[in-house]
Design a protein around this motif. Structure first.
Motif, short mmCIF file in Angstrom:
data_model
loop_
_atom_site.label_atom_id
_atom_site.label_comp_id
_atom_site.label_asym_id
_atom_site.label_seq_id
_atom_site.Cartn_x
_atom_site.Cartn_y
_atom_site.Cartn_z
N ILE A 121 0.92 -4.70 10.33
CA ILE A 121 0.94 -5.05 8.91
C ILE A 121 2.30 -5.67 8.57
O ILE A 121 3.32 -4.97 8.55
N PRO A 122 2.35 -6.97 8.29
CA PRO A 122 3.62 -7.62 8.00
C PRO A 122 4.39 -6.98 6.85
O PRO A 122 5.62 -6.94 6.87
N GLU A 123 3.68 -6.45 5.86
CA GLU A 123 4.35 -5.83 4.71
C GLU A 123 5.09 -4.55 5.09
O GLU A 123 5.88 -4.04 4.30
N ARG A 147 -3.68 -0.76 -0.07
CA ARG A 147 -4.42 -1.77 -0.83
C ARG A 147 -4.28 -1.55 -2.33
O ARG A 147 -4.01 -2.47 -3.09
N ARG A 148 -4.47 -0.32 -2.75
CA ARG A 148 -4.46 -0.01 -4.19
C ARG A 148 -3.06 0.17 -4.76
O ARG A 148 -2.85 -0.04 -5.94
N CYS A 149 -2.17 0.61 -3.93
CA CYS A 149 -0.82 0.91 -4.41
C CYS A 149 0.19 0.51 -3.34
O CYS A 149 0.73 1.35 -2.63
N PRO A 150 0.44 -0.79 -3.20
CA PRO A 150 1.28 -1.29 -2.11
C PRO A 150 2.68 -0.68 -2.05
O PRO A 150 3.24 -0.53 -0.98
N ASN A 210 -7.89 4.63 7.81
CA ASN A 210 -8.67 4.10 6.69
C ASN A 210 -8.12 4.57 5.34
O ASN A 210 -8.14 3.82 4.36
N VAL A 211 -7.60 5.77 5.29
CA VAL A 211 -7.01 6.28 4.05
C VAL A 211 -5.67 5.60 3.79
O VAL A 211 -5.37 5.21 2.65
N ILE A 212 -4.88 5.42 4.83
CA ILE A 212 -3.61 4.70 4.68
C ILE A 212 -3.88 3.29 4.15
O ILE A 212 -3.21 2.82 3.22
N GLY A 265 -13.74 10.51 -0.85
CA GLY A 265 -13.08 11.38 -1.84
C GLY A 265 -11.82 10.76 -2.38
O GLY A 265 -11.55 10.81 -3.58
N VAL A 266 -11.01 10.15 -1.50
CA VAL A 266 -9.79 9.46 -1.93
C VAL A 266 -10.15 8.35 -2.91
O VAL A 266 -9.55 8.23 -3.99
N CYS A 267 -11.14 7.54 -2.56
CA CYS A 267 -11.54 6.43 -3.44
C CYS A 267 -12.05 6.94 -4.78
O CYS A 267 -11.69 6.39 -5.83
N CYS A 268 -12.86 7.98 -4.75
CA CYS A 268 -13.40 8.55 -5.99
C CYS A 268 -12.28 9.06 -6.88
O CYS A 268 -12.26 8.80 -8.09
N LEU A 269 -11.33 9.78 -6.28
CA LEU A 269 -10.22 10.32 -7.07
C LEU A 269 -9.33 9.21 -7.62
O LEU A 269 -8.85 9.29 -8.75
#
Length: 188
Positions: A107-109, A72-75, A65-67, A28-32
């Motif tokens: 996660i280094p970032e 990934r999409r919005c660093p 997985n949502v985090i 759902g997150v990916c679809c939205l």
């Protein structure tokens, strides 16, 4: 023109994206997020009435997985703060989400989140200690980048926070939290 379902907001000010993030509904997150660029920008950075962004909702509930998808999409969503000045690591620690905390430490970032303080000067370690999450406290105290001596705005370390419980008889969870901090501070 009527409101589209993607534009709807519930009584708590939560969008479909925020709700999907809160329940860990990755598809759902990916679809939205795929709907269109405008929705991606608008809804990723849209707070609910409590001041939480969708990535905070995923952190609060430990949905790794949502985090990952938001990062990934919005660093830059890693820098978002709730009204208490808390980042996603704070939120995960405050809610006892050990797996999410462990993931974020890898996660280094996200390194800058480790020592970041909320509006009360609390680090993620202070919050996990305050709310009595021994597993999260243990994960954080084993991490070399976590400073056990940092004090909050009240001048308290995480150990001070635990030792300042206002209960006649601390719970088993609180005693385990205290023990994890005592072991970590005695070995430094």
């Amino acid at each position: 023109m009527g409101e589209r379902p993607i534009d709807s907001v519930d009584e708590n000010g939560r969008t479909p994206l925020s709700y999907a993030a809160s329940i860990g509904y990755l598809d759902g997150v990916c679809c939205l997020l795929d709907c269109n660029a405008f929705a991606f920008t608008e809804y990723t950075y849209n707070r609910d009435r409590d001041g939480f962004y969708p990535i905070h909702m995923a952190s609060r509930n430990g949905h790794i997985n949502v985090i990952q998808e938001f990062l990934r999409r919005c660093p830059d969503s890693r820098e978002l703060l709730n009204p208490k000045g808390q980042n996603i690591l704070h939120v995960a620690a405050e809610n006892g989400r050990a797996n999410a905390v462990s993931y974020m430490l890898k996660i280094p970032e996200l390194d800058n989140l480790i020592k970041e303080r909320d509006k009360d000067g609390n680090t993620a370690l202070h919050l996990a200690s305050r709310y009595g999450y021994p597993k999260v406290v243990s994960i954080l105290t084993w991490e070399k980048r976590v400073c056990l001596e940092l004090v909050n705005d009240k001048g308290r370390t995480a150990l001070d926070v635990v030792e300042n419980y206002h209960y006649d008889l601390p719970s088993f969870q609180q005693r385990l939290t205290w023990q994890a901090l005592r072991c970590a501070t005695s070995s430094t």
